[in-house]
Motif scaffolding. Sequence first.
Motif, PDB file in Angstrom:
ATOM      1  N   THR A 139       0.821  -1.210   0.000  1.00 34.13           N
ATOM      2  CA  THR A 139       0.000   0.000   0.000  1.00 34.13           C
ATOM      3  C   THR A 139       0.854   1.258   0.000  1.00 34.13           C
ATOM      4  N   GLY A 140       2.161   1.103   0.231  1.00 33.08           N
ATOM      5  CA  GLY A 140       3.038   2.260   0.361  1.00 33.08           C
ATOM      6  C   GLY A 140       2.988   2.896   1.732  1.00 33.08           C
ATOM      7  N   ASP A 141       2.173   2.343   2.633  1.00 33.53           N
ATOM      8  CA  ASP A 141       2.031   2.873   3.988  1.00 33.53           C
ATOM      9  C   ASP A 141       2.743   1.972   4.992  1.00 33.53           C
ATOM     10  N   TYR A 142       3.117   2.578   6.114  1.00 37.57           N
ATOM     11  CA  TYR A 142       3.778   1.859   7.191  1.00 37.57           C
ATOM     12  C   TYR A 142       3.108   2.232   8.510  1.00 37.57           C
ATOM     13  N   TYR A 143       3.146   1.302   9.471  1.00 38.84           N
ATOM     14  CA  TYR A 143       2.728   1.695  10.812  1.00 38.84           C
ATOM     15  C   TYR A 143       3.920   1.564  11.752  1.00 38.84           C
ATOM     16  N   PHE A 144       3.933   2.465  12.730  1.00 38.00           N
ATOM     17  CA  PHE A 144       5.094   2.623  13.608  1.00 38.00           C
ATOM     18  C   PHE A 144       4.788   2.067  14.994  1.00 38.00           C
ATOM     19  N   SER A 145       5.801   1.441  15.592  1.00 36.60           N
ATOM     20  CA  SER A 145       5.683   0.992  16.978  1.00 36.60           C
ATOM     21  C   SER A 145       7.056   0.988  17.622  1.00 36.60           C
ATOM     22  N   ASN A 146       7.054   1.040  18.937  1.00 40.29           N
ATOM     23  CA  ASN A 146       8.275   0.886  19.732  1.00 40.29           C
ATOM     24  C   ASN A 146       8.251  -0.484  20.393  1.00 40.29           C
ATOM     25  N   ARG A 147       9.431  -1.100  20.468  1.00 42.38           N
ATOM     26  CA  ARG A 147       9.547  -2.376  21.164  1.00 42.38           C
ATOM     27  C   ARG A 147      10.721  -2.314  22.129  1.00 42.38           C
ATOM     28  N   PHE A 148      10.520  -2.879  23.323  1.00 41.12           N
ATOM     29  CA  PHE A 148      11.556  -2.922  24.348  1.00 41.12           C
ATOM     30  C   PHE A 148      11.815  -4.382  24.696  1.00 41.12           C
ATOM     31  N   ARG A 149      13.099  -4.751  24.746  1.00 43.65           N
ATOM     32  CA  ARG A 149      13.487  -6.141  24.939  1.00 43.65           C
ATOM     33  C   ARG A 149      14.543  -6.240  26.043  1.00 43.65           C
ATOM     34  N   GLY A 178       2.390   1.415  20.634  1.00 48.68           N
ATOM     35  CA  GLY A 178       2.128   2.239  19.460  1.00 48.68           C
ATOM     36  C   GLY A 178       0.642   2.249  19.156  1.00 48.68           C
ATOM     37  N   LYS A 179       0.215   3.146  18.255  1.00 51.74           N
ATOM     38  CA  LYS A 179      -1.207   3.261  17.918  1.00 51.74           C
ATOM     39  C   LYS A 179      -1.763   1.964  17.356  1.00 51.74           C
ATOM     40  N   ALA A 180      -0.938   1.241  16.612  1.00 49.24           N
ATOM     41  CA  ALA A 180      -1.400  -0.004  15.999  1.00 49.24           C
ATOM     42  C   ALA A 180      -1.373  -1.179  16.973  1.00 49.24           C
ATOM     43  N   ILE A 181      -0.759  -0.982  18.148  1.00 47.93           N
ATOM     44  CA  ILE A 181      -0.658  -2.053  19.144  1.00 47.93           C
ATOM     45  C   ILE A 181      -1.816  -1.896  20.122  1.00 47.93           C
ATOM     46  N   ASN A 183      -4.106  -5.022  21.201  1.00 50.91           N
ATOM     47  CA  ASN A 183      -4.360  -6.224  21.995  1.00 50.91           C
ATOM     48  C   ASN A 183      -3.119  -7.039  22.309  1.00 50.91           C
ATOM     49  N   ASN A 184      -1.973  -6.634  21.779  1.00 48.94           N
ATOM     50  CA  ASN A 184      -0.770  -7.465  21.943  1.00 48.94           C
ATOM     51  C   ASN A 184       0.433  -6.649  22.390  1.00 48.94           C
ATOM     52  N   THR A 185       0.283  -5.978  23.542  1.00 51.62           N
ATOM     53  CA  THR A 185       1.428  -5.264  24.120  1.00 51.62           C
ATOM     54  C   THR A 185       2.571  -6.229  24.394  1.00 51.62           C
ATOM     55  N   PHE A 186       2.220  -7.388  24.946  1.00 49.62           N
ATOM     56  CA  PHE A 186       3.230  -8.444  25.054  1.00 49.62           C
ATOM     57  C   PHE A 186       3.509  -8.968  23.653  1.00 49.62           C
ATOM     58  N   ASP A 187       4.768  -8.954  23.255  1.00 44.41           N
ATOM     59  CA  ASP A 187       5.113  -9.386  21.897  1.00 44.41           C
ATOM     60  C   ASP A 187       5.651 -10.806  21.879  1.00 44.41           C
ATOM     61  N   GLN A 188       6.769 -11.038  22.579  1.00 37.95           N
ATOM     62  CA  GLN A 188       7.411 -12.345  22.482  1.00 37.95           C
ATOM     63  C   GLN A 188       8.079 -12.734  23.791  1.00 37.95           C
ATOM     64  N   PHE A 189       8.176 -14.035  23.967  1.00 40.09           N
ATOM     65  CA  PHE A 189       9.050 -14.632  24.965  1.00 40.09           C
ATOM     66  C   PHE A 189       9.904 -15.666  24.256  1.00 40.09           C
ATOM     67  N   ARG A 190      11.212 -15.627  24.489  1.00 40.05           N
ATOM     68  CA  ARG A 190      12.129 -16.569  23.861  1.00 40.05           C
ATOM     69  C   ARG A 190      12.975 -17.262  24.941  1.00 40.05           C
ATOM     70  N   ALA A 217      -1.764  -9.939  16.728  1.00 39.65           N
ATOM     71  CA  ALA A 217      -2.474  -8.675  16.869  1.00 39.65           C
ATOM     72  C   ALA A 217      -3.867  -8.840  17.465  1.00 39.65           C
ATOM     73  N   SER A 218      -4.485 -10.000  17.284  1.00 35.80           N
ATOM     74  CA  SER A 218      -5.831 -10.232  17.817  1.00 35.80           C
ATOM     75  C   SER A 218      -5.854 -10.260  19.339  1.00 35.80           C
ATOM     76  N   GLY A 219      -4.725 -10.611  19.949  1.00 35.99           N
ATOM     77  CA  GLY A 219      -4.641 -10.706  21.397  1.00 35.99           C
ATOM     78  C   GLY A 219      -4.926 -12.086  21.940  1.00 35.99           C
ATOM     79  N   TYR A 220      -5.684 -12.919  21.219  1.00 31.83           N
ATOM     80  CA  TYR A 220      -6.008 -14.263  21.699  1.00 31.83           C
ATOM     81  C   TYR A 220      -5.337 -15.364  20.874  1.00 31.83           C
ATOM     82  N   GLN A 221      -4.630 -14.979  19.818  1.00 23.96           N
ATOM     83  CA  GLN A 221      -3.928 -15.954  18.984  1.00 23.96           C
ATOM     84  C   GLN A 221      -2.425 -15.878  19.266  1.00 23.96           C
ATOM     85  N   TYR A 222      -1.802 -17.050  19.361  1.00 28.17           N
ATOM     86  CA  TYR A 222      -0.379 -17.133  19.675  1.00 28.17           C
ATOM     87  C   TYR A 222       0.306 -18.099  18.713  1.00 28.17           C
TER      88      TYR A 222
END
Length: 253
Positions: A139-149, A178-181, A183-190, A217-222
Amino acid sequence: MKRPLLLFLMLPLLSYGQQQKEINSQSQSWFSINSTFRFNNHWGAVGDFHIRRNNFVADNSFYFIRAGVGYWLNDQLSFITGYGHLWLAPTTPGYKTFADENRGYEQIAYATKVGRVSLLNRFRSEQRWREILQNDQSTGDYYFSNRFRYLISVGIPLSQNRWVPQISLANEVAVQFGKAIVNNTFDQFRAFAGIRQDLGHGWSFDMGYMFVSQQKASGYQYDYNHTFRWFFYYTWNRKKGGKELPALQYEDE
């Protein structure tokens, strides 16, 4: 009494309305080369390249390349900033367009030893611009977010002989905002467990099993990714005295 009774009677309806957790388990393989260049006692550079595959090695997952400039306050404490670019493969059957991600990052890492055991603590901040695709087209568009690890990594020698592999363990947690985040503030556990092998002349590798839990992004899918990981490391050292650098100064994606 009426309000507690009403809430009690409504509990089955409230439970029914909640979305059940969905888990997608898959196998992956992840290969990379990670390099550290120390030009003098304080300044250096890092660079790494990653390939991750789904269904063990059958399908594309992503390609990632990153470079950065580092400042070492001493052999234990380092500061790095840089840029990375990721090409993310589509997951919809029949789609072929990779989504681009531009990523800036800053990190602080502290490496030390407790007896003969090596420890690495790392905090990383990332700024992510992820491409938006529709119907397999950009689409030529991007969404922005910050991630802390935050990562903690441990190296446990089994012998004083450097050619005997050591046990390598690591855990990392990532959260995002970020605005697009929504339902999934928690991103990953490794979590990683394997061996680390010195190859000499600045080269080493770690190899083992990594479990990755990622909230969608749905919050209930992993996604539960059961991953075979094989990372190579190269260190080039021109610091005064040529003393060997502490192990585990640099670590995965």
